[in-house]
Design a protein around this motif. Structure first.
Motif: not given
Length: 208
Positions: A145-162
């Protein structure tokens, strides 16, 4: 005096198992392998100890068959399967150990599948909750889980758009609503605040 007896062995109907009968009647069902390994035979008298050994073998086979039946519906971790069997009053330790050796239960690959399934749609906290819910040992998945590469801010922003269809999020109640939504999905509170602010900035730039 050692008690000896003759037994009958008959094929079970609609099954690959064999039914064992003593002079007292039906005793248990067992596989052909179990008959061979425990020394059951209709050709000679057997000792009661042999029958009891075979009975214990048949009981272990039954637990294993039950566990394999459950695996036919979905994956299970070691902890999940032990709990599933325990709720029926069954000690599944031997069966689960055997399934692990056979590769039918593998907590490592199970953790990989859970992380892959939830990692792109939820925050790491939620992914960790899903892994814990499935009773996968933390030592197995923590580093993954620590090695999981994510960009949470970008993910949230994209979901907000929808979710809000490109409209600015200015009302306090609406901000709280969106904040609570992403918090439930396992995102960090600070990341959510930054994402909402970033989203609003992008909306304003688009308007201008």
């Amino acid at each position: 005096t050692i008690l000896k007896m003759r037994i009958k062995i008959e094929p079970a109907k609609n099954s690959s198992l064999y039914q064992i009968y003593s002079p007292a009647g039906f005793e248990f069902s067992i596989s052909a392998k179990g008959i061979f390994e425990t020394g059951l035979s209709t050709e000679k008298e057997i000792e009661e100890a042999c029958l009891e050994q075979a009975r214990a073998y048949a009981a272990r086979e039954k637990v294993l068959r039950q566990a394999i039946y459950y695996l036919g519906f979905r994956d299970y971790s070691v902890g999940e399967m032990l709990d599933k069997l325990a709720r029926q009053g069954i000690d599944g330790s031997d069966a689960v150990d055997q399934l692990v050796r056979m590769g039918y239960i593998n907590d490592d690959t199970y953790a990989d599948r859970i992380i892959e399934k939830y990692g792109s749609r939820y925050g790491k906290r939620r992914v960790a909750q899903e892994l814990q819910k499935r009773k996968i040992d933390r030592l197995i998945w923590q580093e993954k889980l620590e090695q999981l590469q994510t960009d949470p801010i970008a993910e949230i922003s994209q979901t907000l758009q929808k979710r809000v269809k490109g409209l600015p999020i200015e009302d306090l109640r609406e901000k709280q609503k969106q904040y609570a939504y992403f918090l439930r999905r396992g995102y960090d509170g600070e990341d959510i605040k930054k994402a909402i602010a970033l989203y609003n900035e992008n909306v304003k730039e688009d308007v201008e």
